[in-house]
Motif scaffolding. Sequence first.
Motif, PDB file in Angstrom:
ATOM      1  N   LEU A  78      53.715 -33.455 -49.473  1.00  0.00           N
ATOM      2  CA  LEU A  78      52.828 -33.151 -50.279  1.00  0.00           C
ATOM      3  C   LEU A  78      51.942 -34.019 -50.959  1.00  0.00           C
ATOM      4  N   ARG A  79      52.374 -35.395 -51.031  1.00  0.00           N
ATOM      5  CA  ARG A  79      51.682 -36.276 -51.618  1.00  0.00           C
ATOM      6  C   ARG A  79      50.597 -36.937 -50.689  1.00  0.00           C
ATOM      7  N   SER A  80      50.667 -36.648 -49.443  1.00  0.00           N
ATOM      8  CA  SER A  80      50.079 -37.106 -48.436  1.00  0.00           C
ATOM      9  C   SER A  80      48.663 -36.546 -48.196  1.00  0.00           C
ATOM     10  N   GLY A  81      48.826 -35.258 -48.802  1.00  0.00           N
ATOM     11  CA  GLY A  81      47.437 -34.322 -48.813  1.00  0.00           C
ATOM     12  C   GLY A  81      47.257 -33.570 -47.475  1.00  0.00           C
ATOM     13  N   ALA A  82      48.351 -33.764 -46.533  1.00  0.00           N
ATOM     14  CA  ALA A  82      48.185 -33.085 -45.132  1.00  0.00           C
ATOM     15  C   ALA A  82      48.029 -31.463 -45.357  1.00  0.00           C
ATOM     16  N   LEU A  83      48.582 -30.743 -46.323  1.00  0.00           N
ATOM     17  CA  LEU A  83      48.617 -29.358 -46.830  1.00  0.00           C
ATOM     18  C   LEU A  83      47.440 -29.038 -47.718  1.00  0.00           C
ATOM     19  N   ARG A  84      46.787 -28.034 -47.619  1.00  0.00           N
ATOM     20  CA  ARG A  84      45.889 -27.623 -48.932  1.00  0.00           C
ATOM     21  C   ARG A  84      46.833 -26.798 -49.748  1.00  0.00           C
ATOM     22  N   LEU A  85      46.643 -27.328 -50.868  1.00  0.00           N
ATOM     23  CA  LEU A  85      47.501 -26.554 -51.981  1.00  0.00           C
ATOM     24  C   LEU A  85      46.582 -25.784 -52.922  1.00  0.00           C
ATOM     25  N   PRO A  86      47.128 -24.866 -53.771  1.00  0.00           N
ATOM     26  CA  PRO A  86      46.271 -24.166 -54.579  1.00  0.00           C
ATOM     27  C   PRO A  86      45.453 -24.755 -55.360  1.00  0.00           C
ATOM     28  N   PRO A  87      44.432 -24.181 -55.757  1.00  0.00           N
ATOM     29  CA  PRO A  87      43.253 -24.813 -56.916  1.00  0.00           C
ATOM     30  C   PRO A  87      43.872 -25.200 -58.045  1.00  0.00           C
ATOM     31  N   PRO A  88      43.620 -26.387 -58.654  1.00  0.00           N
ATOM     32  CA  PRO A  88      44.269 -26.766 -59.775  1.00  0.00           C
ATOM     33  C   PRO A  88      44.217 -25.828 -60.946  1.00  0.00           C
ATOM     34  N   VAL A  89      43.144 -24.987 -60.798  1.00  0.00           N
ATOM     35  CA  VAL A  89      43.209 -23.800 -61.908  1.00  0.00           C
ATOM     36  C   VAL A  89      44.557 -22.978 -61.995  1.00  0.00           C
ATOM     37  N   SER A  90      45.272 -22.918 -60.938  1.00  0.00           N
ATOM     38  CA  SER A  90      46.456 -21.931 -60.850  1.00  0.00           C
ATOM     39  C   SER A  90      47.784 -22.724 -61.324  1.00  0.00           C
ATOM     40  N   ILE A  91      48.592 -21.584 -61.777  1.00  0.00           N
ATOM     41  CA  ILE A  91      49.952 -22.040 -62.044  1.00  0.00           C
ATOM     42  C   ILE A  91      50.622 -22.385 -60.840  1.00  0.00           C
ATOM     43  N   ALA A  92      50.273 -22.054 -59.964  1.00  0.00           N
ATOM     44  CA  ALA A  92      51.137 -22.566 -58.657  1.00  0.00           C
ATOM     45  C   ALA A  92      50.874 -23.899 -58.489  1.00  0.00           C
ATOM     46  N   HIS A  93      49.501 -24.521 -58.582  1.00  0.00           N
ATOM     47  CA  HIS A  93      49.258 -25.880 -58.490  1.00  0.00           C
ATOM     48  C   HIS A  93      49.955 -26.489 -59.347  1.00  0.00           C
ATOM     49  N   ARG A  94      49.993 -26.194 -60.659  1.00  0.00           N
ATOM     50  CA  ARG A  94      50.900 -27.117 -61.827  1.00  0.00           C
ATOM     51  C   ARG A  94      52.435 -26.997 -61.565  1.00  0.00           C
ATOM     52  N   ILE A  95      52.978 -25.913 -61.125  1.00  0.00           N
ATOM     53  CA  ILE A  95      54.291 -25.840 -60.844  1.00  0.00           C
ATOM     54  C   ILE A  95      54.849 -26.867 -59.567  1.00  0.00           C
ATOM     55  N   ILE A  96      53.890 -26.912 -58.528  1.00  0.00           N
ATOM     56  CA  ILE A  96      53.988 -27.968 -57.653  1.00  0.00           C
ATOM     57  C   ILE A  96      53.799 -29.364 -57.893  1.00  0.00           C
ATOM     58  N   THR A  97      52.695 -29.511 -58.692  1.00  0.00           N
ATOM     59  CA  THR A  97      52.612 -30.992 -59.109  1.00  0.00           C
ATOM     60  C   THR A  97      53.590 -31.474 -59.825  1.00  0.00           C
ATOM     61  N   ASP A  98      54.167 -30.441 -61.054  1.00  0.00           N
ATOM     62  CA  ASP A  98      55.317 -30.994 -61.997  1.00  0.00           C
ATOM     63  C   ASP A  98      56.484 -31.392 -61.051  1.00  0.00           C
ATOM     64  N   TRP A  99      56.812 -30.553 -60.087  1.00  0.00           N
ATOM     65  CA  TRP A  99      57.864 -30.727 -59.217  1.00  0.00           C
ATOM     66  C   TRP A  99      57.651 -32.027 -58.453  1.00  0.00           C
ATOM     67  N   ILE A 100      56.628 -32.462 -58.036  1.00  0.00           N
ATOM     68  CA  ILE A 100      56.231 -33.792 -57.253  1.00  0.00           C
ATOM     69  C   ILE A 100      56.560 -34.842 -58.124  1.00  0.00           C
TER      70      ILE A 100
END
Length: 142
Positions: free
Chosen positions: A117-139
């Motif tokens: 996930l840190r490598s940026g190989a996958l495109r994650l949801p945009p920063p405005v989304s709760i999905a992005h926040r949950i992912i980045t909090d977990w990372i």
Amino acid sequence: PVDGSEHFPRTDPAVIMLVHDGGDRCVLGRQASWPPGRYSILAGFVEPGESAEAAVVREVDEEVGLAVTGVAYAGSQPWPFPSSLMLGYTALAVGDLSLSLRDGELADALWVSRAELRSGALRLPPPVSIAHRIITDWIAAG
């Protein structure tokens, strides 16, 4: 205003959840309609008479065939597609960790590590989304 009655807009609860293995991996999925390489955490609607936590367990099983426990609230976000309140959770996968696309909603699902996930190989949801926040909090927690 004509008849003086009050109307309350309908809001449908939905759940969005990061499923992890208790270690360094989480599950991401992608819908066929998304741009290539875009992945996110799993999500689904709460059924009438169902708790949000029960919806997490059911949706994860339906979408990727995993059993989960330790469902924990992570936050919420209004979501206009359609008139929903997105309730965010994390959950621990237990038992067989093989992924099985069961309900046809996802085109792909995979286990990914924090490093991936840190490598940026996958495109994650945009920063405005709760999905992005949950992912980045977990990372950040690992």
